[in-house]
Design a protein around this motif. Structure first.
Motif, PDB file in Angstrom:
ATOM      1  N   ALA A  48       0.839  -1.185   0.000  1.00 32.90           N
ATOM      2  CA  ALA A  48       0.000   0.000   0.000  1.00 32.90           C
ATOM      3  C   ALA A  48       0.877   1.239   0.000  1.00 32.90           C
ATOM      4  O   ALA A  48       1.760   1.386   0.853  1.00 32.90           O
ATOM      5  N   GLY A  49       0.658   2.127  -0.967  1.00 31.64           N
ATOM      6  CA  GLY A  49       1.358   3.403  -1.016  1.00 31.64           C
ATOM      7  C   GLY A  49       0.436   4.500  -0.530  1.00 31.64           C
ATOM      8  O   GLY A  49      -0.688   4.639  -1.026  1.00 31.64           O
ATOM      9  N   SER A  50       0.904   5.292   0.427  1.00 27.86           N
ATOM     10  CA  SER A  50       0.024   6.283   1.049  1.00 27.86           C
ATOM     11  C   SER A  50       0.759   7.603   1.238  1.00 27.86           C
ATOM     12  O   SER A  50       1.918   7.760   0.857  1.00 27.86           O
ATOM     13  N   GLU A  51       0.055   8.542   1.853  1.00 30.01           N
ATOM     14  CA  GLU A  51       0.635   9.848   2.146  1.00 30.01           C
ATOM     15  C   GLU A  51       1.880   9.710   3.016  1.00 30.01           C
ATOM     16  O   GLU A  51       2.838  10.477   2.879  1.00 30.01           O
ATOM     17  N   SER A  52       1.891   8.720   3.916  1.00 27.89           N
ATOM     18  CA  SER A  52       2.993   8.589   4.868  1.00 27.89           C
ATOM     19  C   SER A  52       4.067   7.606   4.430  1.00 27.89           C
ATOM     20  O   SER A  52       5.067   7.445   5.130  1.00 27.89           O
ATOM     21  N   GLY A  53       3.887   6.915   3.295  1.00 28.12           N
ATOM     22  CA  GLY A  53       4.936   6.021   2.840  1.00 28.12           C
ATOM     23  C   GLY A  53       4.414   4.727   2.248  1.00 28.12           C
ATOM     24  O   GLY A  53       3.254   4.630   1.829  1.00 28.12           O
ATOM     25  N   LEU A  54       5.281   3.709   2.221  1.00 32.31           N
ATOM     26  CA  LEU A  54       4.974   2.396   1.659  1.00 32.31           C
ATOM     27  C   LEU A  54       4.828   1.391   2.787  1.00 32.31           C
ATOM     28  O   LEU A  54       5.670   1.331   3.692  1.00 32.31           O
ATOM     29  N   TYR A  55       3.765   0.573   2.710  1.00 35.55           N
ATOM     30  CA  TYR A  55       3.487  -0.399   3.755  1.00 35.55           C
ATOM     31  C   TYR A  55       3.236  -1.784   3.164  1.00 35.55           C
ATOM     32  O   TYR A  55       2.706  -1.914   2.061  1.00 35.55           O
ATOM     33  N   LYS A  56       3.601  -2.791   3.945  1.00 34.49           N
ATOM     34  CA  LYS A  56       3.178  -4.166   3.683  1.00 34.49           C
ATOM     35  C   LYS A  56       2.034  -4.448   4.657  1.00 34.49           C
ATOM     36  O   LYS A  56       2.186  -4.334   5.871  1.00 34.49           O
ATOM     37  N   ILE A  57       0.864  -4.790   4.096  1.00 35.69           N
ATOM     38  CA  ILE A  57      -0.291  -5.118   4.928  1.00 35.69           C
ATOM     39  C   ILE A  57      -0.480  -6.624   4.878  1.00 35.69           C
ATOM     40  O   ILE A  57      -0.703  -7.206   3.812  1.00 35.69           O
ATOM     41  N   THR A  58      -0.373  -7.268   6.035  1.00 39.76           N
ATOM     42  CA  THR A  58      -0.391  -8.721   6.099  1.00 39.76           C
ATOM     43  C   THR A  58      -1.805  -9.257   6.257  1.00 39.76           C
ATOM     44  O   THR A  58      -2.755  -8.506   6.493  1.00 39.76           O
ATOM     45  N   GLN A  68       9.390   5.173   4.441  1.00 44.09           N
ATOM     46  CA  GLN A  68       8.581   6.307   4.876  1.00 44.09           C
ATOM     47  C   GLN A  68       9.282   7.627   4.600  1.00 44.09           C
ATOM     48  O   GLN A  68       9.223   8.556   5.388  1.00 44.09           O
ATOM     49  N   GLY A  69       9.895   7.716   3.422  1.00 40.02           N
ATOM     50  CA  GLY A  69      10.592   8.942   3.051  1.00 40.02           C
ATOM     51  C   GLY A  69       9.727   9.969   2.370  1.00 40.02           C
ATOM     52  O   GLY A  69      10.191  11.070   2.059  1.00 40.02           O
ATOM     53  N   GLY A  70       8.450   9.653   2.122  1.00 37.45           N
ATOM     54  CA  GLY A  70       7.557  10.587   1.439  1.00 37.45           C
ATOM     55  C   GLY A  70       6.291   9.883   0.983  1.00 37.45           C
ATOM     56  O   GLY A  70       6.084   8.701   1.255  1.00 37.45           O
ATOM     57  N   LYS A  71       5.470  10.607   0.264  1.00 36.06           N
ATOM     58  CA  LYS A  71       4.233  10.054  -0.264  1.00 36.06           C
ATOM     59  C   LYS A  71       4.546   9.079  -1.394  1.00 36.06           C
ATOM     60  O   LYS A  71       5.427   9.322  -2.222  1.00 36.06           O
ATOM     61  N   VAL A  72       3.808   7.967  -1.442  1.00 35.93           N
ATOM     62  CA  VAL A  72       3.954   6.981  -2.514  1.00 35.93           C
ATOM     63  C   VAL A  72       2.655   6.975  -3.314  1.00 35.93           C
ATOM     64  O   VAL A  72       1.628   6.506  -2.853  1.00 35.93           O
ATOM     65  N   SER A  73       2.705   7.512  -4.521  1.00 40.17           N
ATOM     66  CA  SER A  73       1.480   7.671  -5.309  1.00 40.17           C
ATOM     67  C   SER A  73       1.268   6.575  -6.346  1.00 40.17           C
ATOM     68  O   SER A  73       0.154   6.393  -6.835  1.00 40.17           O
ATOM     69  N   LEU A  91       6.596   5.630  -7.392  1.00 41.81           N
ATOM     70  CA  LEU A  91       6.534   7.062  -7.696  1.00 41.81           C
ATOM     71  C   LEU A  91       6.256   7.794  -6.387  1.00 41.81           C
ATOM     72  O   LEU A  91       5.217   7.589  -5.767  1.00 41.81           O
ATOM     73  N   THR A  92       7.203   8.629  -5.965  1.00 41.75           N
ATOM     74  CA  THR A  92       7.105   9.256  -4.652  1.00 41.75           C
ATOM     75  C   THR A  92       7.380  10.757  -4.739  1.00 41.75           C
ATOM     76  O   THR A  92       7.814  11.265  -5.785  1.00 41.75           O
TER      77      THR A  92
END
Length: 822
Positions: A48-58, A68-73, A91-92
């Motif tokens: 998941a790419g969000s305003e706060s960064g990139l996440y792995k959702i299990t 978490q260096g920036g937004k991931v669009s 793309l961040t």
């Protein structure tokens, strides 16, 4: 209850018996319950790419931060077919980020442009190199090393997986506004031959067609075009036929996305089809390469709607639209069902929390033929009712009038405009606190303002004005005219003025020339230069920023609710524009970087909603040409954008089709929607409504009270987040009480009840969270409910602390839910 208390007891003793962290960091996982997630294994995850960064959702609904260096669009997955090696691109806001293992990440920005951001702390000036905002990222469908990206101005290509980028230019060197790009191989016309059966029974094998590498681009104003990046001379070819444009417009309405998909022809040779969608019209097209034009495949029923983030799942096109992910089947030419993987994972999007914005996701698929997974984008559209900025709750749905300060210098004046606000069911006032000439309209306490400012005699008693307005609960917006400022341009040694490099004096725009006549009316042969009544200060100057921000800070401290920066742009008018010199400009800076630098500084120093006024055209198109007002870029730093969609200020032919009387409704209906989509869900779009007559052809025929009311209906039916009336004389005889939920009875077809109202609506993440919490609160009752709530409330805090071999509370929650439902 015994099971619950046994589990709680087990947890209570585990901290005494186990070390703080097990050697392999493993955790106990409970068996999956028999709910809709039963098919998910513990090793499954989505990205998941969000305003706060990139996440792995299990599969256990745990969001693990990866970067978490920036937004991931946007998320792009590539796979080398020969080696089966996978590489990810993101793309961040920090440019292109890449990883092969989702553990180690590196930047792939070599050859891409950077903005030079000026930073100022009140004493020292430093500079930050920030990657220019990238509008899109796409990979070649069969060659994972070839990718394309774009800034607002230029397209870039890489042949080595992003290690180096090469600029390809764009369809216009002077007008910014790129939205989408794509790259693929297209068959060359006249090449290739089908298999031929000969007279002797033998078969001459088919010959594959030759191909050319092609890069496609969509421009917000100029439409659809392509180039051959390997040609000796790179030229962009426009191919706008077949794509729909709004009536009275010459170019196709904005293309949202471009997706090449590789199929096999009857001989088994690859052939690429290109699919295209639009940003504000619900349309999907196939681009006919042989005819160089679009072929309409799908048309939605809404008059305005967004179709973006196209993805081919192997059998159909997936796309994002307001409130939903949908699918289109090009074989049946109908909407189709979504892949089961999406339905299974979609509820997991909410793991990121109420205040984070989801932009992109990658979802795994079980089918080996589709193991590349599903890639989804522009997912903010799933929750179009949300506005995700810190001050949204305070600034939303404000309805205001503009008032000059001298109109409310007395208690009688204050009461007069309070009555106008009350009688018209409004709740806000915009008032000049720094006017068009730089005059300060209150007595400041700040020593910097006292030193550099000129306090107008037409000022308000702020300590009387604010309490009187607050008695009626009126929301106060302080208008600060920013870079048009005669007072500051004349200050000191005129060090802040935009400079005329030819005349070596402050620059003023020349409006024209006039032949000089003598007292008898005869021309003398001399010419008089006419100037605009505008004096400008340098937007690159950090001391100009400081002065304006100090004004804003004092106004907030003394009771104002919101700051509105007007004339937050560069001068645009003058036959001598070429002579304008910006002496505070540092190397590497441009108009966008100047405005970004100012707004970054303002955002860091103003604890209140910040709004900006922009030209109507900059709200209609994804472009900051001439002014630097690129909404998509500035959305990172402001909360409210106020476009001036005045019908009188557009070309008189603009949207002036039958019934012509409906033009004001149309301009605000479509304009408010478009500007909101450009700003995604970070902005409140609160348009200025034209409550004044201008002596132009359309106004001469149609201006009346209904002209003004139509604009308000257009805003309400479009996005409905507030509006403001502008009348320079502060005469509001032409406005009427807020329309609220009254039906619009005009002949505009867009107002028909069968269409969605507001046009951009369809879901809120916060509401979804509330519904889920309500549902989970009904798991049990009485003392069981209290115990369940205790576990639920501790989950977020304790999940990250558990390092031992016992269950996490999130897993206990699932077990308890399964137990309660059994």
């Amino acid at each position: 209850m015994r099971i619950l208390f046994s589990i709680c007891f087990l947890i209570s003793i585990s901290s005494c018996l186990l070390p703080a962290q097990s050697e392999d960091n493993s955790i106990y996982r409970l068996p999956e319950s028999s709910d809709s997630n039963a098919a998910l294994s513990s090793s499954d995850f989505i990205l998941a790419g969000s305003e706060s960064g990139l996440y792995k959702i299990t599969a256990s609904k745990t969001a693990i931060p990866l970067w978490q260096g920036g937004k991931v669009s946007k998320i792009v997955r590539t796979e080398n077919k020969s080696s089966s090696k996978v590489r990810w691109y993101f793309l961040t806001t920090e440019g292109i980020v890449s990883s092969s293992d989702l553990t180690v990440f590196d930047f792939r920005n070599e050859g891409l442009p950077f903005l030079t951001i000026k930073q100022y702390d009140g004493k020292n000036t430093t500079f930050l190199k920030q990657p220019a905002q990238l509008k899109d990222l796409a990979v070649h469908p069969t060659d994972p090393n070839i990718l394309v990206t774009a800034t607002k101005d230029d397209v870039y290509i890489t042949y080595d997986g992003g290690t180096n980028w090469k600029c390809l230019g764009s369809t216009s060197s002077s007008t910014s506004g790129i939205k989408a790009v794509a790259v693929c191989d297209m068959n060359r016309s006249g090449t290739g031959k089908p298999a031929v059966k000969n007279a002797d029974g033998t078969v001459t094998p088919a010959l594959p067609p030759q191909t050319d590498l092609v890069v496609f681009m969509a421009h917000t104003i100029f439409g659809f075009s392509y180039c051959m990046p390997n040609a000796k001379k790179i030229t962009w070819k426009d191919c706008n036929g077949g794509f729909e444009n709004m009536k009275t417009q010459s170019y196709p309405d904005e293309i949202a996305d471009i997706l090449p998909v590789v199929f096999s022809d009857e001989n088994g040779f690859p052939v690429t089809e290109v699919f295209v969608s639009q940003s504000y019209l619900p349309r999907i097209y196939r681009f006919d390469w042989t005819k160089n034009r679009g072929e309409l495949l799908y048309s939605g029923s809404e008059p305005v709607e967004t179709i973006d983030a196209l993805f081919w799942d192997g059998t159909k096109l997936l796309f994002t639209k307001p409130g939903d992910i949908a699918a289109y089947n090009p074989v049946t030419k109908t909407l189709d069902s979504l892949p089961s993987e999406y339905n299974r994972w979609q509820p997991f999007f909410n793991v990121l929390g109420k205040n984070d914005t989801l932009y992109s996701a990658w979802i795994p698929t079980a089918d080996n033929e589709k193991k590349a997974g599903l890639t989804l984008g522009e997912l903010w559209l799933l929750y179009p009712d949300d506005v995700n900025n810190k001050y949204a709750d305070k600034a939303l749905n404000r309805k205001a009038i503009y008032v000059q300060a001298h109109k409310v210098m007395t208690k009688a004046g204050i009461e007069q405009y309070k009555k106008i606000i009350k009688d018209n069911k409004l709740d806000a006032m915009v008032i000049d606190m720094k006017d068009d000439y730089g005059g300060i309209r209150f007595d400041p306490n700040d020593p910097l303002i006292r030193e550099k400012g000129y306090v107008s005699r037409y000022k308000i008693d702020i300590d009387t004005f604010v309490p009187m307005m607050k008695e009626q609960g009126i929301y106060l917006v302080a208008r600060i005219v920013t870079f048009k400022d005669k007072n500051l341009a004349d200050y000191g040694k005129k060090q802040y003025a935009v400079w005329d490099k030819s005349l070596n004096r402050p620059w003023i725009g020349i409006s024209g020339y006039e032949k000089v006549k003598d007292e008898n009316g005869n021309e003398t042969g001399a010419t008089k230069t006419l100037y605009y009544d505008e004096n400008w200060v340098d937007p690159y100057s950090q001391e100009v920023w400081e002065y304006n921000v100090h004004i804003a800070q004092e106004l907030i401290a003394r009771g104002f609710d919101e700051i509105q920066f007007d004339y937050i742009r560069f001068p645009t008018d003058g036959k001598n524009m070429g002579n304008a010199q910006f002496r505070w400009r540092s190397e590497g800076m441009d108009k966008e970087s100047a405005l970004v630098s100012f707004l970054r500084y303002a955002r860091a120093n103003i604890d209140a909603p910040i709004g900006i006024d922009i030209y109507g055209a900059n709200g209609w198109y994804r472009s900051g040409t001439r002014t630097g007002q690129d909404v998509e870029l500035l959305a990172e730093y402001v909360d409210v954008v106020c476009p001036m969609f005045y019908p009188s200020h557009f070309e008189q032919s603009f949207l002036n089709y039958a019934p012509a009387s409906e033009r004001p409704y149309r301009v605000y209906y479509y304009g408010t929607y478009r500007n909101t989509v450009i700003g995604r869900n970070k902005l409140i779009i609160r348009p200025w409504v034209q409550a004044f007559y201008l002596n132009v052809s359309y106004d001469r025929q149609y201006y009346n009270e209904n002209y003004v009311r139509q604009q308000v209906y257009g805003v309400r039916d479009s996005v409905n987040r507030g509006y403001m009336y502008w009348n320079g004389m502060c005469r509001y005889d032409d406005i009427s009480p807020d329309v609220s939920d009254k039906k619009y009875t005009g002949p505009s077809y867009e107002a028909d009840a069968k269409y969605k109202k507001p046009a951009l609506s369809g879901g809120s993440k916060a509401k979804l969270h509330e519904e889920q919490e309500m549902n989970s609160s009904t798991v049990s009752s009485g003392s069981d409910t209290a115990a369940w709530d205790t576990i639920r409330n501790q989950e977020e805090r304790d999940n990250n602390k558990n390092k031992g071999g016992f269950p996490k509370l999130g897993d206990i929650k699932k077990l308890w839910q399964a137990y309660s439902e059994s």
